[in-house]
Design a protein around this motif. Structure first.
Motif, PDB file in Angstrom:
ATOM      1  N   ARG A  78      -5.725  15.413  50.321  1.00 34.85           N
ATOM      2  CA  ARG A  78      -6.802  14.865  49.452  1.00 34.85           C
ATOM      3  C   ARG A  78      -6.840  13.425  49.697  1.00 34.85           C
ATOM      4  O   ARG A  78      -7.924  12.750  49.861  1.00 34.85           O
ATOM      5  N   ALA A  79      -5.798  12.713  49.596  1.00 30.59           N
ATOM      6  CA  ALA A  79      -5.664  11.238  49.639  1.00 30.59           C
ATOM      7  C   ALA A  79      -6.286  10.622  51.088  1.00 30.59           C
ATOM      8  O   ALA A  79      -6.798   9.968  51.308  1.00 30.59           O
ATOM      9  N   SER A  80      -5.765  11.561  52.124  1.00 27.20           N
ATOM     10  CA  SER A  80      -6.106  11.502  53.447  1.00 27.20           C
ATOM     11  C   SER A  80      -7.537  11.603  53.792  1.00 27.20           C
ATOM     12  O   SER A  80      -8.430  10.753  54.231  1.00 27.20           O
ATOM     13  N   LEU A  81      -8.062  12.642  53.115  1.00 33.58           N
ATOM     14  CA  LEU A  81      -9.572  13.059  53.128  1.00 33.58           C
ATOM     15  C   LEU A  81     -10.471  11.793  52.547  1.00 33.58           C
ATOM     16  O   LEU A  81     -11.295  11.118  53.068  1.00 33.58           O
ATOM     17  N   LEU A  82      -9.889  11.294  51.352  1.00 31.45           N
ATOM     18  CA  LEU A  82     -10.726  10.149  50.605  1.00 31.45           C
ATOM     19  C   LEU A  82     -10.675   8.893  51.393  1.00 31.45           C
ATOM     20  O   LEU A  82     -11.650   8.082  51.390  1.00 31.45           O
ATOM     21  N   ALA A  83      -9.423   8.453  51.900  1.00 32.12           N
ATOM     22  CA  ALA A  83      -9.305   7.444  52.775  1.00 32.12           C
ATOM     23  C   ALA A  83     -10.270   7.375  53.850  1.00 32.12           C
ATOM     24  O   ALA A  83     -10.813   6.144  54.178  1.00 32.12           O
ATOM     25  N   LYS A  84     -10.505   8.394  54.711  1.00 30.13           N
ATOM     26  CA  LYS A  84     -11.317   8.613  55.796  1.00 30.13           C
ATOM     27  C   LYS A  84     -12.916   8.477  55.373  1.00 30.13           C
ATOM     28  O   LYS A  84     -13.529   7.914  55.996  1.00 30.13           O
ATOM     29  N   LEU A  85     -13.084   8.737  54.037  1.00 31.91           N
ATOM     30  CA  LEU A  85     -14.400   8.640  53.545  1.00 31.91           C
ATOM     31  C   LEU A  85     -14.658   7.320  52.851  1.00 31.91           C
ATOM     32  O   LEU A  85     -15.906   6.965  52.335  1.00 31.91           O
ATOM     33  N   ASP A  86     -13.803   6.504  52.693  1.00 24.71           N
ATOM     34  CA  ASP A  86     -13.866   5.188  51.779  1.00 24.71           C
ATOM     35  C   ASP A  86     -15.034   4.403  52.715  1.00 24.71           C
ATOM     36  O   ASP A  86     -14.973   4.207  53.890  1.00 24.71           O
ATOM     37  N   GLY A  87     -15.828   3.892  52.041  1.00 26.62           N
ATOM     38  CA  GLY A  87     -17.025   2.825  52.643  1.00 26.62           C
ATOM     39  C   GLY A  87     -18.257   3.752  53.075  1.00 26.62           C
ATOM     40  O   GLY A  87     -19.226   3.130  53.347  1.00 26.62           O
ATOM     41  N   VAL A  88     -18.008   5.137  52.828  1.00 27.23           N
ATOM     42  CA  VAL A  88     -19.232   5.809  52.966  1.00 27.23           C
ATOM     43  C   VAL A  88     -20.403   5.508  51.736  1.00 27.23           C
ATOM     44  O   VAL A  88     -20.070   5.669  50.740  1.00 27.23           O
ATOM     45  N   SER A  89     -21.630   5.205  52.362  1.00 29.68           N
ATOM     46  CA  SER A  89     -22.504   5.036  51.201  1.00 29.68           C
ATOM     47  C   SER A  89     -22.794   6.509  50.456  1.00 29.68           C
ATOM     48  O   SER A  89     -22.420   7.414  51.044  1.00 29.68           O
ATOM     49  N   GLU A  90     -23.387   6.266  49.444  1.00 27.92           N
ATOM     50  CA  GLU A  90     -23.634   7.450  48.536  1.00 27.92           C
ATOM     51  C   GLU A  90     -24.799   8.414  49.101  1.00 27.92           C
ATOM     52  O   GLU A  90     -24.600   9.543  49.339  1.00 27.92           O
ATOM     53  N   TYR A  91     -25.591   7.718  49.876  1.00 27.20           N
ATOM     54  CA  TYR A  91     -26.675   8.497  50.603  1.00 27.20           C
ATOM     55  C   TYR A  91     -26.103   9.195  51.719  1.00 27.20           C
ATOM     56  O   TYR A  91     -26.328  10.453  51.656  1.00 27.20           O
ATOM     57  N   ASP A  92     -25.222   8.630  52.524  1.00 30.16           N
ATOM     58  CA  ASP A  92     -24.564   9.287  53.544  1.00 30.16           C
ATOM     59  C   ASP A  92     -23.592  10.460  52.807  1.00 30.16           C
ATOM     60  O   ASP A  92     -23.625  11.519  53.933  1.00 30.16           O
ATOM     61  N   ALA A  93     -23.060  10.061  51.926  1.00 28.42           N
ATOM     62  CA  ALA A  93     -22.208  11.227  51.415  1.00 28.42           C
ATOM     63  C   ALA A  93     -23.103  12.538  50.885  1.00 28.42           C
ATOM     64  O   ALA A  93     -22.505  13.725  50.923  1.00 28.42           O
ATOM     65  N   ARG A  94     -24.265  12.119  50.313  1.00 31.56           N
ATOM     66  CA  ARG A  94     -25.072  13.326  49.859  1.00 31.56           C
ATOM     67  C   ARG A  94     -26.033  13.905  51.079  1.00 31.56           C
ATOM     68  O   ARG A  94     -26.441  14.797  50.632  1.00 31.56           O
ATOM     69  N   ARG A  95     -26.080  13.280  52.050  1.00 31.90           N
ATOM     70  CA  ARG A  95     -27.113  13.518  53.074  1.00 31.90           C
ATOM     71  C   ARG A  95     -26.661  14.937  53.546  1.00 31.90           C
ATOM     72  O   ARG A  95     -25.609  15.074  54.378  1.00 31.90           O
ATOM     73  N   PRO A  96     -27.404  16.063  53.866  1.00 31.12           N
ATOM     74  CA  PRO A  96     -27.129  17.284  54.520  1.00 31.12           C
ATOM     75  C   PRO A  96     -27.038  17.063  56.000  1.00 31.12           C
ATOM     76  O   PRO A  96     -27.671  16.367  56.623  1.00 31.12           O
ATOM     77  N   LEU A  97     -26.014  17.530  56.396  1.00 32.33           N
ATOM     78  CA  LEU A  97     -25.342  17.223  57.770  1.00 32.33           C
ATOM     79  C   LEU A  97     -25.695  18.504  58.634  1.00 32.33           C
ATOM     80  O   LEU A  97     -25.402  18.511  59.878  1.00 32.33           O
ATOM     81  N   THR A  98     -25.819  19.904  58.188  1.00 35.25           N
ATOM     82  CA  THR A  98     -26.169  20.796  58.702  1.00 35.25           C
ATOM     83  C   THR A  98     -27.293  21.467  58.314  1.00 35.25           C
ATOM     84  O   THR A  98     -27.979  21.262  57.299  1.00 35.25           O
ATOM     85  N   THR A  99     -27.715  22.673  59.180  1.00 35.72           N
ATOM     86  CA  THR A  99     -28.993  23.344  58.649  1.00 35.72           C
ATOM     87  C   THR A  99     -28.687  24.199  57.249  1.00 35.72           C
ATOM     88  O   THR A  99     -29.749  24.523  56.526  1.00 35.72           O
ATOM     89  N   THR A 100     -27.493  24.365  56.728  1.00 32.37           N
ATOM     90  CA  THR A 100     -26.929  25.057  55.796  1.00 32.37           C
ATOM     91  C   THR A 100     -26.759  24.117  54.501  1.00 32.37           C
ATOM     92  O   THR A 100     -26.871  24.513  53.404  1.00 32.37           O
TER      93      THR A 100
END
Length: 62
Positions: free
Chosen positions: A18-40
């Motif tokens: 979990r710490a590794s996953l969160l570190a990789k996502l550090d700095g991602v904007s809220e828009y990008d975090a919530r933006r759908p990335l797949t057709t699902t």
């Protein structure tokens, strides 16, 4: 039954994941975090929210 050592080992690995996953996502904007990335409709926030990693304990008293 799982012994205490094995249980602690597994929990430590999950916490590290979990710490590794969160570190990789550090700095991602809220828009990008919530933006759908797949057709699902899968997005980064959903991946973090539903990851099998244990979440830090939160205090019920605020």
């Amino acid at each position: 039954m799982i012994d205490d050592f094995a249980k602690a080992y597994l929990h430590d690995n999950l916490r590290w994941g979990r710490a590794s996953l969160l570190a990789k996502l550090d700095g991602v904007s809220e828009y990008d975090a919530r933006r759908p990335l797949t057709t699902t409709g899968t997005n980064l926030l959903g991946l973090v929210k539903h990851s099998p990693c244990p979440r830090p304990a939160t205090s019920a008293a605020s």
